[in-house]
Design a protein around this motif. Sequence first.
Motif, PDB file in Angstrom:
ATOM      1  N   ALA A 149      22.179  42.891  43.516  1.00 30.20           N
ATOM      2  CA  ALA A 149      22.678  41.544  43.215  1.00 30.20           C
ATOM      3  C   ALA A 149      23.568  41.552  41.978  1.00 30.20           C
ATOM      4  O   ALA A 149      24.607  40.882  41.931  1.00 30.20           O
ATOM      5  N   MET A 150      23.182  42.333  40.968  1.00 31.68           N
ATOM      6  CA  MET A 150      23.983  42.405  39.755  1.00 31.68           C
ATOM      7  C   MET A 150      25.294  43.158  39.995  1.00 31.68           C
ATOM      8  O   MET A 150      26.320  42.863  39.378  1.00 31.68           O
ATOM      9  N   GLN A 151      25.279  44.122  40.897  1.00 27.27           N
ATOM     10  CA  GLN A 151      26.529  44.802  41.263  1.00 27.27           C
ATOM     11  C   GLN A 151      27.467  43.848  41.992  1.00 27.27           C
ATOM     12  O   GLN A 151      28.685  43.870  41.760  1.00 27.27           O
ATOM     13  N   LEU A 152      26.910  43.005  42.856  1.00 23.35           N
ATOM     14  CA  LEU A 152      27.720  41.984  43.526  1.00 23.35           C
ATOM     15  C   LEU A 152      28.293  41.014  42.501  1.00 23.35           C
ATOM     16  O   LEU A 152      29.460  40.595  42.601  1.00 23.35           O
ATOM     17  N   LEU A 153      27.491  40.665  41.518  1.00 25.29           N
ATOM     18  CA  LEU A 153      27.963  39.808  40.408  1.00 25.29           C
ATOM     19  C   LEU A 153      29.167  40.445  39.723  1.00 25.29           C
ATOM     20  O   LEU A 153      30.173  39.764  39.450  1.00 25.29           O
ATOM     21  N   GLU A 154      29.075  41.735  39.427  1.00 24.27           N
ATOM     22  CA  GLU A 154      30.175  42.425  38.753  1.00 24.27           C
ATOM     23  C   GLU A 154      31.434  42.453  39.621  1.00 24.27           C
ATOM     24  O   GLU A 154      32.555  42.388  39.100  1.00 24.27           O
ATOM     25  N   PHE A 155      31.260  42.542  40.933  1.00 26.77           N
ATOM     26  CA  PHE A 155      32.419  42.500  41.828  1.00 26.77           C
ATOM     27  C   PHE A 155      33.129  41.151  41.714  1.00 26.77           C
ATOM     28  O   PHE A 155      34.372  41.090  41.590  1.00 26.77           O
ATOM     29  N   PHE A 156      32.371  40.063  41.751  1.00 25.58           N
ATOM     30  CA  PHE A 156      32.993  38.734  41.645  1.00 25.58           C
ATOM     31  C   PHE A 156      33.619  38.522  40.268  1.00 25.58           C
ATOM     32  O   PHE A 156      34.664  37.867  40.146  1.00 25.58           O
ATOM     33  N   PHE A 157      32.994  39.098  39.238  1.00 22.17           N
ATOM     34  CA  PHE A 157      33.600  38.967  37.914  1.00 22.17           C
ATOM     35  C   PHE A 157      34.880  39.794  37.836  1.00 22.17           C
ATOM     36  O   PHE A 157      35.845  39.391  37.171  1.00 22.17           O
ATOM     37  N   GLY A 158      34.907  40.943  38.505  1.00 28.90           N
ATOM     38  CA  GLY A 158      36.137  41.729  38.588  1.00 28.90           C
ATOM     39  C   GLY A 158      37.237  40.962  39.309  1.00 28.90           C
ATOM     40  O   GLY A 158      38.410  41.014  38.914  1.00 28.90           O
ATOM     41  N   LEU A 159      36.871  40.226  40.372  1.00 29.03           N
ATOM     42  CA  LEU A 159      37.840  39.388  41.077  1.00 29.03           C
ATOM     43  C   LEU A 159      38.377  38.291  40.169  1.00 29.03           C
ATOM     44  O   LEU A 159      39.588  38.017  40.150  1.00 29.03           O
ATOM     45  N   ALA A 160      37.478  37.672  39.401  1.00 33.53           N
ATOM     46  CA  ALA A 160      37.910  36.625  38.464  1.00 33.53           C
ATOM     47  C   ALA A 160      38.833  37.195  37.393  1.00 33.53           C
ATOM     48  O   ALA A 160      39.839  36.571  37.026  1.00 33.53           O
ATOM     49  N   THR A 161      38.518  38.391  36.888  1.00 26.74           N
ATOM     50  CA  THR A 161      39.350  39.011  35.861  1.00 26.74           C
ATOM     51  C   THR A 161      40.723  39.378  36.408  1.00 26.74           C
ATOM     52  O   THR A 161      41.750  39.162  35.753  1.00 26.74           O
ATOM     53  N   ALA A 162      40.764  39.934  37.625  1.00 26.12           N
ATOM     54  CA  ALA A 162      42.047  40.280  38.247  1.00 26.12           C
ATOM     55  C   ALA A 162      42.894  39.039  38.501  1.00 26.12           C
ATOM     56  O   ALA A 162      44.131  39.112  38.484  1.00 26.12           O
ATOM     57  N   SER A 163      42.245  37.895  38.700  1.00 25.92           N
ATOM     58  CA  SER A 163      42.965  36.652  38.997  1.00 25.92           C
ATOM     59  C   SER A 163      43.538  35.987  37.755  1.00 25.92           C
ATOM     60  O   SER A 163      44.235  34.969  37.862  1.00 25.92           O
ATOM     61  N   GLU A 164      43.254  36.532  36.565  1.00 25.36           N
ATOM     62  CA  GLU A 164      43.780  35.936  35.337  1.00 25.36           C
ATOM     63  C   GLU A 164      45.304  35.925  35.305  1.00 25.36           C
ATOM     64  O   GLU A 164      45.905  35.139  34.580  1.00 25.36           O
ATOM     65  N   VAL A 165      45.926  36.815  36.092  1.00 23.97           N
ATOM     66  CA  VAL A 165      47.390  36.843  36.148  1.00 23.97           C
ATOM     67  C   VAL A 165      47.939  35.486  36.579  1.00 23.97           C
ATOM     68  O   VAL A 165      49.015  35.072  36.147  1.00 23.97           O
ATOM     69  N   ALA A 166      47.197  34.761  37.413  1.00 27.74           N
ATOM     70  CA  ALA A 166      47.651  33.452  37.874  1.00 27.74           C
ATOM     71  C   ALA A 166      47.661  32.440  36.734  1.00 27.74           C
ATOM     72  O   ALA A 166      48.520  31.550  36.686  1.00 27.74           O
ATOM     73  N   TYR A 167      46.710  32.573  35.808  1.00 25.97           N
ATOM     74  CA  TYR A 167      46.630  31.625  34.696  1.00 25.97           C
ATOM     75  C   TYR A 167      47.876  31.679  33.827  1.00 25.97           C
ATOM     76  O   TYR A 167      48.459  30.647  33.476  1.00 25.97           O
ATOM     77  N   PHE A 168      48.315  32.906  33.490  1.00 23.70           N
ATOM     78  CA  PHE A 168      49.462  33.035  32.603  1.00 23.70           C
ATOM     79  C   PHE A 168      50.797  32.973  33.349  1.00 23.70           C
ATOM     80  O   PHE A 168      51.842  32.837  32.737  1.00 23.70           O
ATOM     81  N   SER A 169      50.767  33.086  34.682  1.00 21.65           N
ATOM     82  CA  SER A 169      52.011  33.016  35.453  1.00 21.65           C
ATOM     83  C   SER A 169      52.330  31.601  35.916  1.00 21.65           C
ATOM     84  O   SER A 169      53.500  31.233  36.034  1.00 21.65           O
ATOM     85  N   TYR A 170      51.291  30.829  36.177  1.00 24.22           N
ATOM     86  CA  TYR A 170      51.492  29.492  36.755  1.00 24.22           C
ATOM     87  C   TYR A 170      52.413  28.630  35.898  1.00 24.22           C
ATOM     88  O   TYR A 170      53.342  27.993  36.400  1.00 24.22           O
ATOM     89  N   ILE A 171      52.152  28.628  34.608  1.00 25.67           N
ATOM     90  CA  ILE A 171      52.847  27.675  33.744  1.00 25.67           C
ATOM     91  C   ILE A 171      54.352  27.910  33.723  1.00 25.67           C
ATOM     92  O   ILE A 171      55.149  26.975  33.584  1.00 25.67           O
ATOM     93  N   TYR A 172      54.796  29.179  33.917  1.00 22.32           N
ATOM     94  CA  TYR A 172      56.231  29.465  33.896  1.00 22.32           C
ATOM     95  C   TYR A 172      56.950  28.901  35.113  1.00 22.32           C
ATOM     96  O   TYR A 172      58.182  28.807  35.112  1.00 22.32           O
TER      97      TYR A 172
END
Length: 479
Positions: free
Chosen positions: A103-126
Amino acid sequence: MRRCAAKMREVYPTLLLCVYGFFTNLRPSEPFLTAFLMGPDKNLTETQVVSEIYPVWTYSYLALLFPVFLLTDYLRYKPVLVLQASSLVVTYVLLLRCEGVAAMQLLEFFFGLATASEVAYFSYIYSVVGADQYQRVTGYCRSVTLFGSAAGSLIGQLLLSVGGARLLHLVIVTLASAAVAFFPPWFLPMPKRSLFFHKTVAATAAVEEEGGGPRSSTALLEKAEDADRKPPLISQDASLSLQVSPPSEGVESGGLVNVFRMLLSDFLQCYRCPPLLAWSLWWALATCGYFQVLNYAQALWENVRPSHDYHIYNGYVETLSTLLGALAALLVGYLPVRWAVWGELALCVLSMLMAVCVFVMDTLRNIWLCYSSYVFFRAIYMLLITVATYRIAASLSVHRYALVFGVNTFMALLLQSLLTLVVVDSAGLGLDVFKQFFIYGGYFAAISVVFLIAGLCKLTSRRRCERDESADGPADGES
């Protein structure tokens, strides 16, 4: 009236994005995650946490970074922000409700997905503000994430030390913050354009007017060398190439093959520039080591001062290191350093200081020295990564530095995955945390040696050129 409406179209998404950035980074449980997993609530061993659970984040982040980068551009940012918000909620629901290594490994996978998605946060505003506002809104978005991170760490420590809360309560507060952050992305306006797949006709024409294809490596080199005299982070070319077109103009959609061809062409062109290559090399090498130290620092502290026997102050340390790192980043513009001349030797000296900080954490095993070294380690990295960002961005247009920063981060994650697999993962050596930190200290010392050699070679080459020019001067005069 029209100007006021245009202003509101920029203020509204910026405000929503700042609210989102603050609450996604407001994580009171973050400084105490290792203590929580190894405590009575989850009852996991150090080997399970360090060697089996934490590596999953590194591998997931690496595997998802490039696909998410392309998907972010193709879907025009907003859907990926919603995905990131959803991933964070799932992460903390799993942390709160589930038990066991799987379960904790699955948690880390979803957190990795959230971290990889940070590109959208800094790209959206432009994609929704004018080019003349890029620097300002970038400052807002970055500042609010740092403030959210510092506030979260401080709140967690105060709840623990003053309020007498349990670690489980900090996870509940973090989940509540993620739940609040889930809503703002749904109300963001959908952008009409993106960097690669949905370029505006006006932007394409502007790039063609610049001279068609990518700029030459000579031009990149000259611009990089001039960066000390031209401090803006976003160049005039960058503003031009991503200028927002009026609503009446059409949008071009780039095919996947064309996008890959453009990315490859830009990649080859950009990395022919020696200064950019040097700073990118440091970026990849140092970020790899930085991530490793941050990921496993709590495990080191737990060994030095077990949380079940003593009061721990991880929250105060994370707050101070975040704020000091932000201050160091702000001081970059005031440092009297000619980075074009002394950059490699500065990287050598400061990388060695980072190595010393890691060795102090590993060998002296005093919690206060560990805390202090960690704070200085993060401050030095934030200082240098800001310089590296500036040195790279000063020589590139916006769509190219998005590519370069992405490639640098990908290389850092690739190196980190290899280091994790060999040193940390139970499938590799599975070393204890103290041996790991000894290796990380040696790693930063090796980076220092690499840039010492590069700096000395550069100075030697520069002096040889000056000697040749001075020798040519009298000869020209005699002729």
